[in-house]
Design an enzyme around this catalytic site. Structure first.
Site, PDB file in Angstrom:
ATOM      1  N   GLY A  22       0.826  -1.220   0.000  1.00 37.32           N
ATOM      2  CA  GLY A  22       0.000   0.000   0.000  1.00 37.32           C
ATOM      3  C   GLY A  22       0.851   1.257   0.000  1.00 37.32           C
ATOM      4  O   GLY A  22       0.543   2.235  -0.692  1.00 37.32           O
ATOM      5  N   CYS A  23       1.930   1.242   0.769  1.00 35.09           N
ATOM      6  CA  CYS A  23       2.795   2.425   0.877  1.00 35.09           C
ATOM      7  C   CYS A  23       3.556   2.653  -0.428  1.00 35.09           C
ATOM      8  O   CYS A  23       3.797   3.796  -0.819  1.00 35.09           O
ATOM      9  CB  CYS A  23       3.743   2.278   2.058  1.00 35.09           C
ATOM     10  SG  CYS A  23       2.846   2.095   3.621  1.00 35.09           S
ATOM     11  N   THR A  24       3.912   1.574  -1.095  1.00 39.20           N
ATOM     12  CA  THR A  24       4.588   1.687  -2.390  1.00 39.20           C
ATOM     13  C   THR A  24       3.629   2.283  -3.421  1.00 39.20           C
ATOM     14  O   THR A  24       3.984   3.224  -4.140  1.00 39.20           O
ATOM     15  CB  THR A  24       5.105   0.307  -2.842  1.00 39.20           C
ATOM     16  OG1 THR A  24       6.083  -0.139  -1.894  1.00 39.20           O
ATOM     17  CG2 THR A  24       5.740   0.377  -4.227  1.00 39.20           C
TER      18      THR A  24
ATOM     19  N   GLY B 214       3.077   5.984  -2.627  1.00 39.80           N
ATOM     20  CA  GLY B 214       4.280   6.741  -2.984  1.00 39.80           C
ATOM     21  C   GLY B 214       4.402   6.947  -4.487  1.00 39.80           C
ATOM     22  O   GLY B 214       4.753   8.038  -4.952  1.00 39.80           O
TER      23      GLY B 214
END
Length: 158
Positions: A47-49, A52
């Site tokens: 999710g963070c990738t 980003g």
């Protein structure tokens, strides 16, 4: 959610924190610009990738709207440098291992991970206007469509 009073339309207190590129983020350095702070749980997670990469892909449009974007998590500068390089992020990542900035924005929460209760960063985004006031917050963010929503809001401030 919790009963924390909203800080919307209040001036964000000055703060500084280490960030990528051997620099220090200091809020007052961005007076006159819109600042987008997005808090995320952990470098190199799915999710963070995705989040980003979406901020990366729309970065030129944030810049056109006089906005600076910064990602913040509890990861180390070393982890951030690798994550930033891997995704070719054009903006800096702020390291907050002692949770000073996380606590300022009240983003620490008890979450459930694989059936266990863990304390972590609740995915959240904050927009601070050119005068230093908090003008928008998103808490408990779901990644799909979020960055587009942030950009649309930021464009209204430009």
């Amino acid at each position: 959610m919790d009963d924390t009073p909203s800080a919307l339309n209040l001036t964000v207190p000055e703060f500084s924190a280490a960030m990528t590129g051997e620099k220090t983020f200091t809020l007052s350095d961005y007076k006159g610009k819109t600042v987008v702070l997005y808090f995320y749980p952990k470098d190199n997670t799915p999710g963070c990738t995705t989040e980003g990469m979406q901020f990366r892909d729309l970065h030129p449009q944030f810049q056109e709207a006089n906005a600076e974007v910064f990602g913040i998590s509890r990861d180390s500068i070393r982890s951030h440098e690798g994550f930033k390089a891997k995704l070719a992020m054009p903006f800096d990542l702020i390291s907050d291992p002692d949770e000073t900035v996380c606590n300022l924005f009240n983003v620490m929460a008890i979450k459930s991970m694989y059936g266990k209760k863990v304390r972590g960063v609740e995915r959240s985004t904050f927009v601070i206007d050119a005068s230093g006031k908090l003008v928008k917050e998103w808490r408990g963010v779901k990644v799909p469509g979020h960055v587009d929503e942030v950009l649309e809001f930021v464009k209204t401030l430009a």
